[in-house]
Design an enzyme around this catalytic site. Structure first.
Site, PDB file in Angstrom:
ATOM      1  N   ASP A  34      16.197 -27.644 -19.819  1.00 40.97           N
ATOM      2  CA  ASP A  34      16.122 -27.893 -21.247  1.00 40.97           C
ATOM      3  C   ASP A  34      14.951 -28.863 -21.418  1.00 40.97           C
ATOM      4  O   ASP A  34      15.030 -30.020 -21.027  1.00 40.97           O
ATOM      5  CB  ASP A  34      17.429 -28.519 -21.732  1.00 40.97           C
ATOM      6  CG  ASP A  34      17.382 -28.920 -23.215  1.00 40.97           C
ATOM      7  OD1 ASP A  34      16.315 -28.774 -23.843  1.00 40.97           O
ATOM      8  OD2 ASP A  34      18.425 -29.376 -23.737  1.00 40.97           O
ATOM      9  N   LYS A  90      11.117 -30.601 -31.975  1.00 42.69           N
ATOM     10  CA  LYS A  90      10.768 -31.903 -31.406  1.00 42.69           C
ATOM     11  C   LYS A  90       9.249 -32.028 -31.236  1.00 42.69           C
ATOM     12  O   LYS A  90       8.671 -33.035 -31.569  1.00 42.69           O
ATOM     13  CB  LYS A  90      11.459 -32.114 -30.055  1.00 42.69           C
ATOM     14  CG  LYS A  90      12.956 -31.910 -30.066  1.00 42.69           C
ATOM     15  CD  LYS A  90      13.691 -33.053 -30.763  1.00 42.69           C
ATOM     16  CE  LYS A  90      15.115 -32.698 -31.143  1.00 42.69           C
ATOM     17  NZ  LYS A  90      15.969 -32.314 -30.042  1.00 42.69           N
ATOM     18  N   TRP A  98      22.508 -34.652 -24.138  1.00 41.74           N
ATOM     19  CA  TRP A  98      22.232 -33.211 -24.215  1.00 41.74           C
ATOM     20  C   TRP A  98      22.618 -32.491 -22.930  1.00 41.74           C
ATOM     21  O   TRP A  98      23.025 -31.317 -22.968  1.00 41.74           O
ATOM     22  CB  TRP A  98      20.773 -32.947 -24.606  1.00 41.74           C
ATOM     23  CG  TRP A  98      20.504 -33.367 -26.013  1.00 41.74           C
ATOM     24  CD1 TRP A  98      19.693 -34.386 -26.427  1.00 41.74           C
ATOM     25  CD2 TRP A  98      21.079 -32.816 -27.212  1.00 41.74           C
ATOM     26  NE1 TRP A  98      19.726 -34.495 -27.800  1.00 41.74           N
ATOM     27  CE2 TRP A  98      20.562 -33.551 -28.307  1.00 41.74           C
ATOM     28  CE3 TRP A  98      21.986 -31.783 -27.467  1.00 41.74           C
ATOM     29  CZ2 TRP A  98      20.926 -33.280 -29.630  1.00 41.74           C
ATOM     30  CZ3 TRP A  98      22.338 -31.507 -28.784  1.00 41.74           C
ATOM     31  CH2 TRP A  98      21.812 -32.245 -29.838  1.00 41.74           C
TER      32      TRP A  98
HETATM   33  C1  LIG Z   1      17.454 -31.856 -29.945  1.00 46.16           C
HETATM   34  C2  LIG Z   1      17.842 -31.408 -28.586  1.00 46.16           C
HETATM   35  C3  LIG Z   1      18.760 -30.357 -28.389  1.00 46.16           C
HETATM   36  C4  LIG Z   1      19.431 -29.647 -29.548  1.00 46.16           C
HETATM   37  O1  LIG Z   1      18.518 -28.865 -30.190  1.00 46.16           O
HETATM   38  P1  LIG Z   1      18.874 -27.819 -31.357  1.00 46.16           P
HETATM   39  O2  LIG Z   1      17.607 -27.073 -31.495  1.00 46.16           O
HETATM   40  O3  LIG Z   1      19.237 -28.637 -32.569  1.00 46.16           O
HETATM   41  O4  LIG Z   1      19.996 -26.979 -30.901  1.00 46.16           O
HETATM   42  C5  LIG Z   1      19.037 -29.973 -27.101  1.00 46.16           C
HETATM   43  N1  LIG Z   1      18.461 -30.572 -26.050  1.00 46.16           N
HETATM   44  C6  LIG Z   1      17.586 -31.598 -26.192  1.00 46.16           C
HETATM   45  C7  LIG Z   1      16.989 -32.228 -24.989  1.00 46.16           C
HETATM   46  C8  LIG Z   1      17.246 -32.039 -27.463  1.00 46.16           C
HETATM   47  O5  LIG Z   1      16.383 -33.055 -27.616  1.00 46.16           O
END
Ligand SMILES: *Cc1c(COP(=O)(O)O)cnc(C)c1O
Length: 361
Positions: free
Chosen positions: A174, A198, A102
Protein backbone atom coordinates in the site's frame (compact mmCIF):
# COMPACT_ATOMS: atom_id res chain seq x y z
CA UNK A 1 -2.39 36.29 2.09
CA UNK A 2 -0.35 33.38 0.82
CA UNK A 3 -1.79 30.13 2.11
CA UNK A 4 -0.33 26.64 2.25
CA UNK A 5 -2.40 23.47 2.49
CA UNK A 6 -0.82 20.82 4.73
CA UNK A 7 -3.80 18.41 4.54
CA UNK A 8 -3.12 14.68 4.61
CA UNK A 9 -5.59 13.87 1.85
CA UNK A 10 -7.32 15.02 -0.27
CA UNK A 11 -4.23 17.14 -0.48
CA UNK A 12 -2.38 19.89 -2.27
CA UNK A 13 -1.99 19.56 -6.06
CA UNK A 14 0.62 21.36 -8.17
CA UNK A 15 -0.55 24.93 -8.76
CA UNK A 16 0.50 24.78 -12.44
CA UNK A 17 -1.70 21.71 -12.92
CA UNK A 18 -4.73 23.39 -11.34
CA UNK A 19 -4.24 26.39 -13.60
CA UNK A 20 -4.13 24.14 -16.65
CA UNK A 21 -7.32 22.38 -15.53
CA UNK A 22 -9.00 25.76 -15.09
CA UNK A 23 -7.81 26.97 -18.47
CA UNK A 24 -9.12 24.00 -20.42
CA UNK A 25 -12.14 23.12 -18.29
CA UNK A 26 -14.69 24.47 -20.77
CA UNK A 27 -13.01 23.20 -23.91
CA UNK A 28 -10.91 20.08 -23.66
CA UNK A 29 -8.44 19.57 -26.47
CA UNK A 30 -10.48 21.66 -28.94
CA UNK A 31 -13.50 19.39 -28.55
CA UNK A 32 -15.83 22.21 -27.40
CA UNK A 33 -16.72 19.88 -24.54
CA UNK A 34 -15.52 19.88 -20.97
CA UNK A 35 -13.42 16.94 -19.76
CA UNK A 36 -16.31 16.59 -17.27
CA UNK A 37 -18.67 15.81 -20.13
CA UNK A 38 -16.78 13.50 -22.44
CA UNK A 39 -17.40 9.80 -22.88
CA UNK A 40 -14.97 7.24 -21.53
CA UNK A 41 -15.34 5.48 -24.89
CA UNK A 42 -14.20 8.52 -26.86
CA UNK A 43 -10.79 8.80 -28.46
CA UNK A 44 -10.32 11.96 -26.38
CA UNK A 45 -10.38 9.93 -23.16
CA UNK A 46 -8.59 6.92 -24.60
CA UNK A 47 -5.60 9.15 -25.35
CA UNK A 48 -5.57 10.48 -21.79
CA UNK A 49 -5.81 7.00 -20.30
CA UNK A 50 -3.05 5.55 -22.50
CA UNK A 51 -0.81 8.51 -21.80
CA UNK A 52 -1.32 8.25 -18.03
CA UNK A 53 -0.60 4.52 -18.07
CA UNK A 54 2.59 5.01 -20.07
CA UNK A 55 3.78 7.77 -17.75
CA UNK A 56 3.17 5.71 -14.58
CA UNK A 57 5.31 2.87 -15.92
CA UNK A 58 8.03 5.22 -17.19
CA UNK A 59 8.25 7.09 -13.87
CA UNK A 60 8.52 3.76 -12.02
CA UNK A 61 11.00 2.36 -14.56
CA UNK A 62 8.75 -0.66 -15.13
CA UNK A 63 8.28 -2.39 -18.45
CA UNK A 64 4.86 -2.58 -20.09
CA UNK A 65 5.61 -6.19 -21.01
CA UNK A 66 5.89 -7.12 -17.37
CA UNK A 67 3.56 -4.74 -15.53
CA UNK A 68 0.01 -3.53 -15.99
CA UNK A 69 -1.58 -0.44 -14.48
CA UNK A 70 -5.23 -0.50 -13.42
CA UNK A 71 -7.27 2.66 -12.78
CA UNK A 72 -9.96 1.65 -10.30
CA UNK A 73 -12.55 3.07 -7.92
CA UNK A 74 -13.18 2.21 -4.28
CA UNK A 75 -10.06 3.80 -2.81
CA UNK A 76 -7.07 2.05 -1.31
CA UNK A 77 -9.61 0.59 1.10
CA UNK A 78 -11.19 -1.59 -1.59
CA UNK A 79 -7.71 -3.00 -2.31
CA UNK A 80 -7.60 -4.35 1.26
CA UNK A 81 -10.24 -6.82 -0.02
CA UNK A 82 -9.52 -7.05 -3.74
CA UNK A 83 -5.86 -7.93 -3.22
CA UNK A 84 -6.36 -11.14 -1.19
CA UNK A 85 -9.31 -12.19 -3.37
CA UNK A 86 -7.07 -12.07 -6.44
CA UNK A 87 -3.66 -13.20 -5.33
CA UNK A 88 -4.02 -15.38 -2.23
CA UNK A 89 -4.91 -18.40 -4.29
CA UNK A 90 -2.07 -20.92 -3.94
CA UNK A 91 -1.30 -21.22 -0.22
CA UNK A 92 -4.37 -19.29 0.98
CA UNK A 93 -2.02 -17.68 3.47
CA UNK A 94 -1.02 -14.03 3.58
CA UNK A 95 1.68 -12.28 5.63
CA UNK A 96 1.32 -8.68 6.83
CA UNK A 97 3.67 -6.28 8.60
CA UNK A 98 1.78 -3.99 10.96
CA UNK A 99 3.22 -0.48 11.02
CA UNK A 100 0.18 1.65 11.79
CA UNK A 101 -3.48 2.40 11.33
CA UNK A 102 -3.69 1.60 7.63
CA UNK A 103 -1.78 -1.68 8.02
CA UNK A 104 -4.23 -2.65 10.71
CA UNK A 105 -7.15 -1.84 8.44
CA UNK A 106 -5.60 -3.94 5.66
CA UNK A 107 -5.15 -6.87 8.07
CA UNK A 108 -8.68 -6.56 9.48
CA UNK A 109 -10.25 -6.59 6.02
CA UNK A 110 -8.10 -9.53 4.80
CA UNK A 111 -9.24 -11.51 7.84
CA UNK A 112 -12.81 -11.31 6.56
CA UNK A 113 -11.97 -13.34 3.43
CA UNK A 114 -13.32 -16.88 3.91
CA UNK A 115 -10.61 -19.56 3.88
CA UNK A 116 -7.70 -17.12 4.09
CA UNK A 117 -5.14 -17.36 6.91
CA UNK A 118 -3.74 -13.93 7.75
CA UNK A 119 -0.52 -13.79 9.78
CA UNK A 120 0.91 -10.58 11.21
CA UNK A 121 4.56 -11.57 10.84
CA UNK A 122 6.00 -8.38 12.36
CA UNK A 123 4.61 -5.35 14.15
CA UNK A 124 5.94 -2.09 15.54
CA UNK A 125 2.90 -1.43 17.72
CA UNK A 126 3.93 -0.17 21.16
CA UNK A 127 2.13 -1.32 24.31
CA UNK A 128 0.08 1.87 24.38
CA UNK A 129 -1.11 1.36 20.79
CA UNK A 130 1.25 3.95 19.26
CA UNK A 131 3.73 3.25 16.44
CA UNK A 132 7.06 5.04 16.26
CA UNK A 133 9.21 2.83 14.05
CA UNK A 134 9.37 0.13 11.37
CA UNK A 135 10.02 -3.37 12.79
CA UNK A 136 12.83 -5.79 11.95
CA UNK A 137 11.91 -7.90 8.95
CA UNK A 138 11.07 -11.49 9.78
CA UNK A 139 12.58 -14.47 7.99
CA UNK A 140 9.62 -15.95 6.18
CA UNK A 141 9.63 -19.66 5.34
CA UNK A 142 9.85 -20.19 1.58
CA UNK A 143 6.82 -21.09 -0.50
CA UNK A 144 4.41 -20.60 2.40
CA UNK A 145 2.68 -17.28 1.85
CA UNK A 146 1.00 -15.96 -1.27
CA UNK A 147 2.30 -12.49 -0.48
CA UNK A 148 3.89 -10.19 2.10
CA UNK A 149 2.02 -6.90 2.53
CA UNK A 150 3.68 -3.70 3.72
CA UNK A 151 2.50 -0.09 4.04
CA UNK A 152 5.46 1.87 2.65
CA UNK A 153 4.44 5.19 4.24
CA UNK A 154 2.39 5.42 7.40
CA UNK A 155 0.28 8.52 6.82
CA UNK A 156 -0.94 8.87 10.40
CA UNK A 157 2.13 7.63 12.31
CA UNK A 158 4.64 9.49 10.13
CA UNK A 159 7.00 6.60 9.43
CA UNK A 160 8.23 5.05 6.18
CA UNK A 161 10.27 2.17 4.82
CA UNK A 162 13.71 2.95 3.44
CA UNK A 163 14.93 -0.64 3.03
CA UNK A 164 12.60 -3.28 1.68
CA UNK A 165 12.30 -6.77 3.17
CA UNK A 166 14.52 -9.31 1.40
CA UNK A 167 12.17 -12.19 0.76
CA UNK A 168 11.26 -14.81 -1.81
CA UNK A 169 7.59 -14.17 -0.96
CA UNK A 170 5.90 -11.85 -3.48
CA UNK A 171 6.05 -8.33 -2.06
CA UNK A 172 2.93 -6.17 -2.12
CA UNK A 173 2.56 -2.57 -0.94
CA UNK A 174 0.00 0.00 0.00
CA UNK A 175 1.91 3.02 -1.30
CA UNK A 176 -0.99 5.49 -1.04
CA UNK A 177 0.81 8.28 0.78
CA UNK A 178 4.29 8.17 -0.75
CA UNK A 179 3.42 7.06 -4.29
CA UNK A 180 6.01 8.61 -6.65
CA UNK A 181 7.26 10.75 -3.76
CA UNK A 182 9.94 8.41 -2.49
CA UNK A 183 12.23 6.27 -4.58
CA UNK A 184 12.06 2.48 -4.35
CA UNK A 185 13.27 -0.25 -6.67
CA UNK A 186 9.68 -0.61 -7.89
CA UNK A 187 10.47 -3.84 -9.73
CA UNK A 188 10.95 -5.54 -6.34
CA UNK A 189 7.19 -5.39 -5.89
CA UNK A 190 4.72 -7.75 -7.47
CA UNK A 191 1.92 -5.33 -6.77
CA UNK A 192 1.60 -1.72 -5.61
CA UNK A 193 -1.64 0.10 -4.93
CA UNK A 194 -2.29 3.73 -4.10
CA UNK A 195 -5.34 5.90 -3.55
CA UNK A 196 -4.80 8.99 -5.71
CA UNK A 197 -5.86 11.70 -3.27
CA UNK A 198 -2.62 11.81 -1.29
CA UNK A 199 0.01 12.48 -3.90
CA UNK A 200 -1.49 12.27 -7.39
CA UNK A 201 -5.02 13.45 -8.14
CA UNK A 202 -8.43 14.16 -6.61
CA UNK A 203 -10.20 11.41 -4.64
CA UNK A 204 -12.09 8.76 -6.62
CA UNK A 205 -9.19 6.99 -8.32
CA UNK A 206 -6.93 4.19 -7.14
CA UNK A 207 -3.95 2.89 -9.08
CA UNK A 208 -2.95 -0.76 -9.00
CA UNK A 209 0.38 -1.57 -10.62
CA UNK A 210 0.84 -5.30 -10.87
CA UNK A 211 3.10 -7.90 -12.36
CA UNK A 212 1.21 -9.60 -15.17
CA UNK A 213 2.08 -13.04 -13.77
CA UNK A 214 -0.63 -12.33 -11.20
CA UNK A 215 -3.30 -12.15 -13.88
CA UNK A 216 -5.40 -15.12 -14.93
CA UNK A 217 -4.86 -17.04 -11.67
CA UNK A 218 -8.38 -17.10 -10.22
CA UNK A 219 -11.77 -17.81 -11.66
CA UNK A 220 -15.27 -16.91 -10.61
CA UNK A 221 -14.68 -13.53 -9.01
CA UNK A 222 -17.27 -10.83 -9.63
CA UNK A 223 -15.89 -8.81 -12.56
CA UNK A 224 -15.57 -5.56 -10.66
CA UNK A 225 -13.37 -7.28 -8.05
CA UNK A 226 -11.29 -9.18 -10.59
CA UNK A 227 -7.91 -7.76 -11.63
CA UNK A 228 -7.92 -9.94 -14.75
CA UNK A 229 -11.34 -8.72 -15.90
CA UNK A 230 -10.37 -5.11 -15.17
CA UNK A 231 -7.12 -5.53 -17.08
CA UNK A 232 -8.85 -7.10 -20.09
CA UNK A 233 -11.26 -4.16 -20.29
CA UNK A 234 -8.51 -1.53 -19.85
CA UNK A 235 -10.04 -0.43 -16.52
CA UNK A 236 -13.28 0.54 -18.25
CA UNK A 237 -15.46 -2.37 -17.21
CA UNK A 238 -17.78 0.31 -15.89
CA UNK A 239 -17.56 4.09 -16.37
CA UNK A 240 -14.12 5.11 -15.14
CA UNK A 241 -13.41 8.39 -13.26
CA UNK A 242 -12.47 10.34 -16.40
CA UNK A 243 -11.69 13.64 -14.65
CA UNK A 244 -9.46 12.00 -12.03
CA UNK A 245 -7.48 10.11 -14.67
CA UNK A 246 -7.09 13.37 -16.62
CA UNK A 247 -5.72 15.23 -13.56
CA UNK A 248 -3.47 12.27 -12.72
CA UNK A 249 -2.07 12.42 -16.26
CA UNK A 250 -1.31 16.15 -15.86
CA UNK A 251 0.39 15.55 -12.50
CA UNK A 252 2.43 12.68 -13.98
CA UNK A 253 3.54 14.97 -16.79
CA UNK A 254 4.45 17.65 -14.24
CA UNK A 255 6.50 15.05 -12.35
CA UNK A 256 8.34 14.00 -15.50
CA UNK A 257 9.13 17.61 -16.32
CA UNK A 258 10.49 18.10 -12.81
CA UNK A 259 12.95 15.27 -13.42
CA UNK A 260 11.09 12.17 -12.29
CA UNK A 261 10.92 10.30 -9.01
CA UNK A 262 14.63 10.52 -8.09
CA UNK A 263 14.56 14.30 -8.42
CA UNK A 264 11.27 14.86 -6.58
CA UNK A 265 12.41 12.49 -3.81
CA UNK A 266 15.54 14.60 -3.40
CA UNK A 267 13.41 17.74 -3.10
CA UNK A 268 11.09 15.98 -0.67
CA UNK A 269 14.08 15.01 1.50
CA UNK A 270 15.26 18.62 1.43
CA UNK A 271 11.82 19.83 2.59
CA UNK A 272 11.48 17.14 5.26
CA UNK A 273 15.00 17.75 6.61
CA UNK A 274 14.21 21.43 7.09
CA UNK A 275 11.18 20.62 9.21
CA UNK A 276 12.71 17.72 11.19
CA UNK A 277 15.82 19.80 11.94
CA UNK A 278 13.65 22.52 13.33
CA UNK A 279 11.61 20.09 15.45
CA UNK A 280 14.72 18.31 16.78
CA UNK A 281 16.22 21.59 17.94
CA UNK A 282 12.99 22.96 19.35
CA UNK A 283 12.34 23.16 23.09
CA UNK A 284 8.58 23.27 22.54
CA UNK A 285 7.76 20.94 19.62
CA UNK A 286 8.69 17.30 19.24
CA UNK A 287 8.42 14.54 16.64
CA UNK A 288 8.41 11.12 18.29
CA UNK A 289 9.28 8.92 15.28
CA UNK A 290 12.55 6.96 15.13
CA UNK A 291 14.87 9.17 13.02
CA UNK A 292 15.87 6.15 10.91
CA UNK A 293 12.37 5.79 9.49
CA UNK A 294 10.79 9.21 9.46
CA UNK A 295 8.34 9.86 6.65
CA UNK A 296 9.23 12.31 3.89
CA UNK A 297 5.53 13.01 3.45
CA UNK A 298 3.73 13.21 6.79
CA UNK A 299 5.33 14.86 9.80
CA UNK A 300 3.42 14.57 13.09
CA UNK A 301 4.51 16.73 16.01
CA UNK A 302 3.27 17.72 19.48
CA UNK A 303 3.94 20.21 22.25
CA UNK A 304 2.84 17.72 24.91
CA UNK A 305 0.07 20.10 25.98
CA UNK A 306 -3.33 19.66 24.30
CA UNK A 307 -4.43 23.26 24.90
CA UNK A 308 -1.22 24.60 23.43
CA UNK A 309 -1.59 22.26 20.42
CA UNK A 310 -5.09 23.65 19.82
CA UNK A 311 -3.82 27.22 20.15
CA UNK A 312 -1.09 26.44 17.63
CA UNK A 313 -3.49 25.02 15.07
CA UNK A 314 -5.83 28.00 15.45
CA UNK A 315 -3.09 30.62 15.09
CA UNK A 316 -1.41 28.73 12.23
CA UNK A 317 -4.73 28.69 10.35
CA UNK A 318 -5.06 32.45 10.87
CA UNK A 319 -1.55 32.83 9.44
CA UNK A 320 -2.52 30.88 6.28
CA UNK A 321 -0.96 27.55 7.28
CA UNK A 322 -3.96 25.29 6.76
CA UNK A 323 -4.99 21.83 7.92
CA UNK A 324 -2.23 21.21 10.45
CA UNK A 325 -4.48 19.50 13.00
CA UNK A 326 -3.21 15.97 13.74
CA UNK A 327 -5.22 12.83 13.01
CA UNK A 328 -7.76 12.14 15.76
CA UNK A 329 -5.99 8.86 16.62
CA UNK A 330 -2.73 10.55 17.59
CA UNK A 331 -3.71 14.18 18.29
CA UNK A 332 -1.24 17.04 18.14
CA UNK A 333 -0.29 18.36 14.72
CA UNK A 334 0.64 16.87 11.37
CA UNK A 335 2.20 18.60 8.38
CA UNK A 336 1.72 16.67 5.15
CA UNK A 337 4.34 17.83 2.68
CA UNK A 338 3.58 15.85 -0.46
CA UNK A 339 5.20 16.34 -3.89
CA UNK A 340 3.14 19.44 -4.61
CA UNK A 341 4.06 21.22 -1.35
CA UNK A 342 6.73 23.80 -2.12
CA UNK A 343 9.95 24.39 -0.22
CA UNK A 344 8.60 27.90 0.46
CA UNK A 345 5.59 26.33 2.16
CA UNK A 346 7.78 24.34 4.55
CA UNK A 347 9.96 27.40 5.17
CA UNK A 348 6.86 29.42 6.06
CA UNK A 349 5.79 26.66 8.46
CA UNK A 350 9.21 26.63 10.16
CA UNK A 351 9.17 30.41 10.52
CA UNK A 352 5.73 30.21 12.12
CA UNK A 353 6.84 27.41 14.47
CA UNK A 354 9.72 29.59 15.58
CA UNK A 355 7.50 32.61 16.15
CA UNK A 356 4.99 30.55 18.12
CA UNK A 357 7.75 29.02 20.22
CA UNK A 358 9.16 32.46 21.09
CA UNK A 359 5.70 33.69 22.11
CA UNK A 360 4.85 30.63 24.18
CA UNK A 361 7.92 29.94 26.29
C1 LIG B 1 -5.51 7.33 3.01
C2 LIG B 1 -4.93 5.96 3.05
C3 LIG B 1 -5.73 4.82 2.83
C4 LIG B 1 -7.22 4.91 2.58
O1 LIG B 1 -7.44 5.43 1.34
P1 LIG B 1 -8.88 5.52 0.63
O2 LIG B 1 -8.52 5.89 -0.75
O3 LIG B 1 -9.65 6.59 1.37
O4 LIG B 1 -9.53 4.20 0.73
C5 LIG B 1 -5.11 3.59 2.83
N1 LIG B 1 -3.79 3.47 3.04
C6 LIG B 1 -3.00 4.54 3.28
C7 LIG B 1 -1.54 4.34 3.51
C8 LIG B 1 -3.54 5.82 3.28
O5 LIG B 1 -2.76 6.88 3.51
Amino acid sequence: MTTYNFAAGPAVLPHEVLEKVQKELLNFNNSNMSILEISHRSALYQDVYKDAKKRVLALMKLSADEYDVLFLGGGATLQFTMLPLNIANKHHKAAYINTGHWSKRAIAEAKKIPGLTVDTVASSENKDGTFTTIPEFPDLPEDTYDYLHITTNNTIMGSAYYDLPETSTPLVADMSSNFLGQEYPFDKFDLIYAGAQKNLAPAGLTLVILNKILLGQVEGLPDMLDYTAQSKKESALNTPPVFQVYVADLVLKWLEEKGGVAQIAKENKHKADLLYDYLDNSKLFKNNVDPACRSLMNVPFVTGNKDLDAKFVKEATEAGLLNLKGHRLVGGMRASIYNAMTYEGVKALCAFLQKFEAENK
